[in-house]
Design a protein around this motif. Structure first.
Motif, PDB file in Angstrom:
ATOM      1  N   PRO A  86      -1.116   7.694 -11.031  1.00 34.59           N
ATOM      2  CA  PRO A  86      -2.345   7.324 -11.100  1.00 34.59           C
ATOM      3  C   PRO A  86      -2.469   8.410 -10.235  1.00 34.59           C
ATOM      4  O   PRO A  86      -3.497   8.164  -9.980  1.00 34.59           O
ATOM      5  CB  PRO A  86      -1.997   6.165 -10.725  1.00 34.59           C
ATOM      6  N   GLY A 116      -6.715   2.533   2.634  1.00 35.15           N
ATOM      7  CA  GLY A 116      -5.663   2.296   2.893  1.00 35.15           C
ATOM      8  C   GLY A 116      -4.948   2.762   0.850  1.00 35.15           C
ATOM      9  O   GLY A 116      -3.840   3.389   1.038  1.00 35.15           O
ATOM     10  N   LEU A 117      -5.280   1.351  -0.017  1.00 31.41           N
ATOM     11  CA  LEU A 117      -5.248   1.942  -1.060  1.00 31.41           C
ATOM     12  C   LEU A 117      -4.854   3.299  -1.749  1.00 31.41           C
ATOM     13  O   LEU A 117      -4.375   3.670  -2.762  1.00 31.41           O
ATOM     14  CB  LEU A 117      -5.097   1.242  -2.234  1.00 31.41           C
TER      15      LEU A 117
ATOM     16  N   THR B   2       1.010   1.242  -0.079  1.00 32.79           N
ATOM     17  CA  THR B   2       0.161   0.929   0.384  1.00 32.79           C
ATOM     18  C   THR B   2       0.070   0.542  -0.742  1.00 32.79           C
ATOM     19  O   THR B   2      -1.232  -1.192  -0.217  1.00 32.79           O
ATOM     20  CB  THR B   2      -1.380   2.062  -0.276  1.00 32.79           C
ATOM     21  N   PRO B   3       0.630  -0.271  -2.007  1.00 34.12           N
ATOM     22  CA  PRO B   3      -0.433  -1.193  -2.768  1.00 34.12           C
ATOM     23  C   PRO B   3       0.412  -3.040  -1.991  1.00 34.12           C
ATOM     24  O   PRO B   3      -0.034  -3.633  -2.252  1.00 34.12           O
ATOM     25  CB  PRO B   3       1.039  -1.174  -4.108  1.00 34.12           C
ATOM     26  N   LEU B   5      -0.163  -3.669   0.757  1.00 39.27           N
ATOM     27  CA  LEU B   5      -1.762  -3.915   1.058  1.00 39.27           C
ATOM     28  C   LEU B   5      -2.621  -5.194   0.757  1.00 39.27           C
ATOM     29  O   LEU B   5      -3.219  -6.007   0.561  1.00 39.27           O
ATOM     30  CB  LEU B   5      -2.906  -2.962   1.092  1.00 39.27           C
ATOM     31  N   LEU B   6      -2.263  -4.677  -1.011  1.00 38.03           N
ATOM     32  CA  LEU B   6      -2.286  -6.175  -2.159  1.00 38.03           C
ATOM     33  C   LEU B   6      -2.411  -7.203  -1.604  1.00 38.03           C
ATOM     34  O   LEU B   6      -2.809  -8.405  -1.899  1.00 38.03           O
ATOM     35  CB  LEU B   6      -2.767  -5.517  -2.885  1.00 38.03           C
ATOM     36  N   LYS B   9      -3.518  -9.043   1.528  1.00 36.34           N
ATOM     37  CA  LYS B   9      -4.689  -9.599   0.886  1.00 36.34           C
ATOM     38  C   LYS B   9      -4.860 -11.064   0.192  1.00 36.34           C
ATOM     39  O   LYS B   9      -5.598 -11.862   0.179  1.00 36.34           O
ATOM     40  CB  LYS B   9      -5.763  -8.290  -0.251  1.00 36.34           C
ATOM     41  N   ARG B  12      -3.580 -13.607   2.600  1.00 36.73           N
ATOM     42  CA  ARG B  12      -5.103 -14.025   3.660  1.00 36.73           C
ATOM     43  C   ARG B  12      -6.015 -14.800   3.075  1.00 36.73           C
ATOM     44  O   ARG B  12      -6.792 -15.434   3.407  1.00 36.73           O
ATOM     45  CB  ARG B  12      -5.490 -12.261   4.047  1.00 36.73           C
ATOM     46  N   VAL B 115      -3.170   3.783  -7.774  1.00 36.18           N
ATOM     47  CA  VAL B 115      -2.696   2.632  -7.613  1.00 36.18           C
ATOM     48  C   VAL B 115      -1.705   2.558  -8.986  1.00 36.18           C
ATOM     49  O   VAL B 115      -2.227   2.196  -9.760  1.00 36.18           O
ATOM     50  CB  VAL B 115      -3.256   0.958  -7.161  1.00 36.18           C
ATOM     51  N   ARG B 124       0.785  -8.373  -6.446  1.00 37.61           N
ATOM     52  CA  ARG B 124       0.228  -9.700  -6.350  1.00 37.61           C
ATOM     53  C   ARG B 124       1.796 -10.582  -6.815  1.00 37.61           C
ATOM     54  O   ARG B 124       2.097 -11.862  -6.232  1.00 37.61           O
ATOM     55  CB  ARG B 124      -0.392 -10.022  -7.008  1.00 37.61           C
TER      56      ARG B 124
END
Lengths: 309, 266
Positions: A86, A116-117, B2-3, B5-6, B9, B12, B115, B124
């Motif tokens: 992607p 960030g993503l 970076t994923p 970060l999910l 989230k 959180r 992503v 997740r």
């Protein structure tokens, strides 16, 4: 412009088809789009027009890899959108038709997360966009009005200066002042060579911003052309004034002439193709004046949609 | 990178609920141990009361031994309350792994970013597993601290084993919720399937001592894998652990297979 056209297109859609499974266990199929082909190059602003349910959003969501095509291919920056990698999406910005944002987050945190993503920062550009659109980053998204949420969607799509913007009804809920800013943002994108796919119901917006228009109807691409080409193809409305009353039947059978309406000494009609046969016939009937009106995009759109099978 | 970060989230977003579960589990352990301390001296009388209950009820709630330290812990904590808590946490988190963003209409923007869908799911899922692990750790610590104060003779490692099996039980139902969510994109369907399966599995486990046909199904019942080995007395059961992990892995594969291939709901 000729040299631009020789480089690979930014968006390349070939015979794209998408059917949706529906009904019990997905046994029945419903049409999304069928055999759609078009390209968009650097600097193009392509307006996607079509009635509700015509397939515009299907094309857009397939281009972003959110839907899996059932036939044909779609490539963006040369990459197959259905492929596993992607990374090409880092160069795109997307505003969905109904932008779903994380309501529990504050605007700034949400934009931080998306940056960030994407693997970037873009904080300077982001601040500038927020200022232009009058968006405060402190607010919690769930407490924002529809128009303000739309601003958040716009900022997240534009904040990394993408090479391709895919915008589905991007100005929905925006006030005229912000719409003017939006127009300027699109102009800025075009000026730096970015490509824009813009789906909108607002004909005036497409007419103002698009360099090319694609009309989608019943899942098929009914027409793709630049604005000039679109107007030259479409029927023109012509009013002919005569010295004395002339019946509408006098122009029946004249090549390219349609929908003749008589009103005292004036005959109004629509003309497809050359106007010469009409003018020759009218001169013989005692023509004293001619008025030709350029079709608005809306009239062109309606003529394409009404005229298609 | 970076994923993840999910994952942060997700954690959180649910931090208050997670903290509430942790506090609840710790409080539950504290209350039950306090009750045990109060009747420990008159254990024989209490045992008599328990034995006076109908046999079927004693079997369903595994109340054969209500007086010993491990018997009491099994009856009051590990036979129903704690397994149901871990199943609830697993079901709630698992049904969200693949389906939450689609259900709430927030998937379009996130999944139009660079992503990978697999990384999105993995991030997740990691958040869900971390929550189960954290609640499991709180349970183990609460048991260790509480039972030390009451001078229980049960080795510390047994509490870790019991928490491990409960966390695996939660992970199993989380994976089921993720798989249904991955296939359908619907959180409600995922939650309904998970809760329904959990009820069926738990009822079958409970009535197994009374019905031979339910007893015959125990080797395939995830509740049996978590509770049947009596971890407080015997420690981690490797066989049951492997079965649980294999089922979690299979459901995880199913989640990825379903989610990677299908259309994202608008």
């Amino acid at each position: 412009m000729g040299s631009v056209r020789r480089v690979s297109p930014v968006v390349e859609v070939e015979h794209l088809s998408k059917t949706y499974a529906s009904g019990f266990l997905g046994r029945s199929r419903s049409r999304g789009v069928d055999d759609v082909s078009f390209t968009a190059h650097r600097g193009d602003v392509v307006g996607l027009l079509g009635p509700n349910g015509s397939g515009k959003t299907t094309i857009i969501r397939t281009l972003l890899g959110l839907l899996r095509p059932t036939g044909g291919t779609a490539r963006v920056f040369g990459a197959d959108v259905a492929g596993a990698d992607p990374s090409w999406r880092a160069r795109t910005g997307y505003v969905p038709g109904e932008p779903g944002l994380y309501g529990t987050m504050r605007v700034g945190d949400y934009l931080d997360l998306l940056a960030g993503l994407r693997g970037g920062d873009g904080s300077r550009r982001r601040s500038e966009l927020c200022e232009r659109l009058g968006l405060r980053e402190e607010g919690r998204i769930s407490q924002l009005s529809k128009g303000t949420r739309q601003k958040v969607a716009l900022v997240q799509a534009f904040m990394h200066d993408p090479d391709l913007l895919v915008l589905d009804e991007p100005t929905s809920g925006l006030d005229p002042i912000v719409q003017r800013e939006f127009d300027a943002m699109i102009d800025g994108c075009r000026a730096r060579g970015a490509t824009v796919l813009l789906s909108s119901h607002v004909m005036a917006e497409v007419e103002r911003l698009a360099t090319r228009v694609a009309v989608v109807h019943r899942g098929r691409l009914a027409l793709v052309d630049d604005m000039e080409g679109l107007r030259s193809r479409a029927p023109r409305r012509i009013d002919l004034e005569f010295a004395a009353p002339v019946p509408a039947s006098a122009l029946v059978g004249v090549e390219g002439v349609r929908d003749v309406v008589a009103s005292r000494t004036v005959l109004s009609c629509r003309v497809v193709g050359s106007e010469a046969p009409l003018l020759r016939a009218a001169l013989e009937l005692g023509l004293v004046g001619v008025q030709s009106r350029e079709q608005s995009l809306e009239e062109v759109f309606l003529s394409v949609v009404d005229g298609s099978p | 990178m970076t994923p993840w970060l999910l994952a942060a989230k997700s954690l959180r977003d649910r931090r208050r609920t997670t903290l509430a579960w942790m506090a609840g589990v710790a409080a539950l352990v504290a209350v039950q141990l306090w009750v045990y301390r109060s009747f420990r001296a008159s254990a024989e009388e209490v045992s008599g009361v328990a034995q006076a209950m109908p046999e079927a009820l004693r079997k369903i709630f595994r109340m054969e031994d209500y007086v010993s330290e491990t018997g009491y812990l099994n009856t009051e904590l590990f036979s129903a309350t704690l397994p149901l808590i871990f199943i609830s946490i697993g079901s709630a988190w698992g049904s969200r792994i693949a389906a939450e963003d689609e259900d709430e209409g927030t998937a379009d923007i996130v999944l139009s970013l660079p992503v990978r869908r697999g990384a999105y799911l993995a991030a997740r899922a990691l958040a869900s597993l971390l929550v189960l692990a954290a609640v499991g750790a709180v349970l183990a610590v609460a048991l260790v601290v509480g039972t030390r104060l009451l001078d229980f003779s049960v080795p510390v490692s047994r509490y870790g084993a019991a928490a491990w099996h409960l966390a695996l039980l939660g992970a199993t139902f989380a994976a089921l919720g993720a798989a249904v969510g991955g296939a359908t994109g619907r959180k409600g369907a995922a939650l309904a399937a998970t809760v329904g399966s959990a009820i069926v599995a738990f009822v079958l486990y409970s009535i197994a001592p009374l019905a031979s046909w339910a007893d015959a199904l125990l080797p395939w019942n995830p509740v049996q894998w978590a509770l049947g080995s009596d971890a407080v007395n015997h420690g981690i059961d490797a066989g049951y652990s492997v079965r649980s992990l294999a089922l979690v892995a299979a459901l995880g594969w199913g989640t990825f297979a379903g989610f990677l291939r299908r259309d994202i709901r608008a």
